[in-house]
Design a protein around this motif. Sequence first.
Motif, PDB file in Angstrom:
ATOM      1  N   PRO A  85       9.097  -6.199  50.735  1.00 51.73           N
ATOM      2  CA  PRO A  85       8.749  -4.770  50.960  1.00 51.73           C
ATOM      3  C   PRO A  85       7.640  -4.334  51.022  1.00 51.73           C
ATOM      4  O   PRO A  85       6.976  -3.414  51.900  1.00 51.73           O
ATOM      5  CB  PRO A  85      10.268  -4.196  51.003  1.00 51.73           C
ATOM      6  CG  PRO A  85      11.206  -5.191  51.477  1.00 51.73           C
ATOM      7  CD  PRO A  85      10.586  -6.154  50.316  1.00 51.73           C
ATOM      8  N   LEU A  86       7.594  -3.725  49.583  1.00 53.60           N
ATOM      9  CA  LEU A  86       6.725  -3.382  49.046  1.00 53.60           C
ATOM     10  C   LEU A  86       5.316  -3.844  49.650  1.00 53.60           C
ATOM     11  O   LEU A  86       3.982  -3.021  50.073  1.00 53.60           O
ATOM     12  CB  LEU A  86       6.661  -3.131  47.585  1.00 53.60           C
ATOM     13  CG  LEU A  86       6.194  -1.949  46.876  1.00 53.60           C
ATOM     14  CD1 LEU A  86       6.767  -0.316  47.936  1.00 53.60           C
ATOM     15  CD2 LEU A  86       6.168  -2.005  45.484  1.00 53.60           C
ATOM     16  N   ALA A  87       4.850  -5.074  49.070  1.00 52.08           N
ATOM     17  CA  ALA A  87       3.714  -5.777  49.379  1.00 52.08           C
ATOM     18  C   ALA A  87       3.459  -5.453  50.796  1.00 52.08           C
ATOM     19  O   ALA A  87       2.386  -5.770  51.716  1.00 52.08           O
ATOM     20  CB  ALA A  87       4.013  -7.381  48.827  1.00 52.08           C
ATOM     21  N   GLN A 125      15.903  -0.575  49.202  1.00 59.46           N
ATOM     22  CA  GLN A 125      15.925  -1.141  48.243  1.00 59.46           C
ATOM     23  C   GLN A 125      15.826   0.380  47.175  1.00 59.46           C
ATOM     24  O   GLN A 125      16.489  -0.184  45.609  1.00 59.46           O
ATOM     25  CB  GLN A 125      14.909  -1.872  47.965  1.00 59.46           C
ATOM     26  CG  GLN A 125      14.451  -2.892  48.392  1.00 59.46           C
ATOM     27  CD  GLN A 125      13.559  -4.063  48.139  1.00 59.46           C
ATOM     28  OE1 GLN A 125      12.547  -3.447  48.109  1.00 59.46           O
ATOM     29  NE2 GLN A 125      13.819  -5.338  48.340  1.00 59.46           N
ATOM     30  N   LEU A 126      14.860   1.251  46.828  1.00 56.93           N
ATOM     31  CA  LEU A 126      14.471   1.942  46.364  1.00 56.93           C
ATOM     32  C   LEU A 126      15.736   2.904  46.178  1.00 56.93           C
ATOM     33  O   LEU A 126      16.785   3.446  44.903  1.00 56.93           O
ATOM     34  CB  LEU A 126      13.775   2.964  45.720  1.00 56.93           C
ATOM     35  CG  LEU A 126      12.436   2.592  46.041  1.00 56.93           C
ATOM     36  CD1 LEU A 126      10.890   3.657  45.799  1.00 56.93           C
ATOM     37  CD2 LEU A 126      11.892   2.046  44.762  1.00 56.93           C
ATOM     38  N   TYR A 127      16.782   3.407  47.014  1.00 54.70           N
ATOM     39  CA  TYR A 127      17.859   3.799  47.473  1.00 54.70           C
ATOM     40  C   TYR A 127      19.006   2.844  46.587  1.00 54.70           C
ATOM     41  O   TYR A 127      19.999   3.364  46.224  1.00 54.70           O
ATOM     42  CB  TYR A 127      18.570   4.695  48.436  1.00 54.70           C
ATOM     43  CG  TYR A 127      19.951   5.249  48.940  1.00 54.70           C
ATOM     44  CD1 TYR A 127      19.259   5.992  48.100  1.00 54.70           C
ATOM     45  CD2 TYR A 127      21.299   4.754  49.403  1.00 54.70           C
ATOM     46  CE1 TYR A 127      20.975   7.559  48.519  1.00 54.70           C
ATOM     47  CE2 TYR A 127      21.771   4.989  49.566  1.00 54.70           C
ATOM     48  CZ  TYR A 127      22.066   6.920  48.873  1.00 54.70           C
ATOM     49  OH  TYR A 127      22.718   7.455  49.155  1.00 54.70           O
ATOM     50  N   ASP A 162      27.301   5.240  59.268  1.00 52.39           N
ATOM     51  CA  ASP A 162      26.921   5.174  60.922  1.00 52.39           C
ATOM     52  C   ASP A 162      25.960   3.882  60.479  1.00 52.39           C
ATOM     53  O   ASP A 162      25.113   3.222  61.080  1.00 52.39           O
ATOM     54  CB  ASP A 162      26.138   6.171  61.209  1.00 52.39           C
ATOM     55  CG  ASP A 162      25.199   7.268  60.522  1.00 52.39           C
ATOM     56  OD1 ASP A 162      25.445   6.947  59.136  1.00 52.39           O
ATOM     57  OD2 ASP A 162      24.330   8.125  60.931  1.00 52.39           O
ATOM     58  N   VAL A 163      25.134   4.342  59.199  1.00 52.82           N
ATOM     59  CA  VAL A 163      24.126   2.806  58.356  1.00 52.82           C
ATOM     60  C   VAL A 163      24.712   1.949  58.382  1.00 52.82           C
ATOM     61  O   VAL A 163      24.224   0.605  58.317  1.00 52.82           O
ATOM     62  CB  VAL A 163      23.353   3.567  57.465  1.00 52.82           C
ATOM     63  CG1 VAL A 163      22.744   2.173  56.875  1.00 52.82           C
ATOM     64  CG2 VAL A 163      22.952   4.925  57.688  1.00 52.82           C
ATOM     65  N   SER A 187       8.986  -1.979  56.793  1.00 57.82           N
ATOM     66  CA  SER A 187       8.473  -1.898  55.029  1.00 57.82           C
ATOM     67  C   SER A 187       9.161  -0.744  54.843  1.00 57.82           C
ATOM     68  O   SER A 187       9.503  -0.698  53.505  1.00 57.82           O
ATOM     69  CB  SER A 187       7.431  -2.866  54.913  1.00 57.82           C
ATOM     70  OG  SER A 187       6.337  -1.768  55.470  1.00 57.82           O
ATOM     71  N   ALA A 188       8.386   0.369  55.531  1.00 58.89           N
ATOM     72  CA  ALA A 188       8.637   1.579  54.881  1.00 58.89           C
ATOM     73  C   ALA A 188      10.445   1.730  54.684  1.00 58.89           C
ATOM     74  O   ALA A 188      10.708   2.394  53.411  1.00 58.89           O
ATOM     75  CB  ALA A 188       8.037   2.823  55.725  1.00 58.89           C
ATOM     76  N   LEU A 189      11.559   1.443  55.721  1.00 58.32           N
ATOM     77  CA  LEU A 189      12.609   1.465  55.659  1.00 58.32           C
ATOM     78  C   LEU A 189      13.227   0.151  54.695  1.00 58.32           C
ATOM     79  O   LEU A 189      14.283   0.853  54.074  1.00 58.32           O
ATOM     80  CB  LEU A 189      13.243   0.908  56.727  1.00 58.32           C
ATOM     81  CG  LEU A 189      12.746   2.198  58.447  1.00 58.32           C
ATOM     82  CD1 LEU A 189      13.742   1.343  59.470  1.00 58.32           C
ATOM     83  CD2 LEU A 189      13.728   3.588  57.773  1.00 58.32           C
TER      84      LEU A 189
END
Length: 139
Positions: A36-38, A88-90, A129-130, A81-83
């Motif tokens: 996702p970051l790439a 991933q960071l969270y 909800d997520v 990709s931002a989501l």
Amino acid sequence: MSTPVQAPAGQQPAESAGRRAIWLAIAALAMTFMLPLAGLVMALFALVAGLRALPLLRGAGRPTGAAVGGITVSSIALVLSALATGMQLYLMNEYSAYQECMKGATTVSSQGECFAQFREAAQRKLPPDVLELLGAMQT
């Protein structure tokens, strides 16, 4: 005899600018699902390429469909990709614990326990909800 007009050094003709935008956008979308970051970085490049191709194509009197498609696909890839990167960071600590658990898991049942622990940790951290949205996407 006249000589053909060539694009200045470092610039591509308008036709290839639109194609480059759409191919970069497709690559960004594919990268989003693998890394996702790439995918985020690639989507930014694709978006810039599409935005730069649009005036080139209009100025040359060419169809702008490839550039508009590139802008659209790269925007979708950018959001996805931002989501995914944010998720991933969270969940970085939970995922690290999952990876450590998987290193010691030698059987299928112990691997299943590792996944169950990861799912429980993610459920404690994520809003309901997520979780419903992710569950709906999974089925």
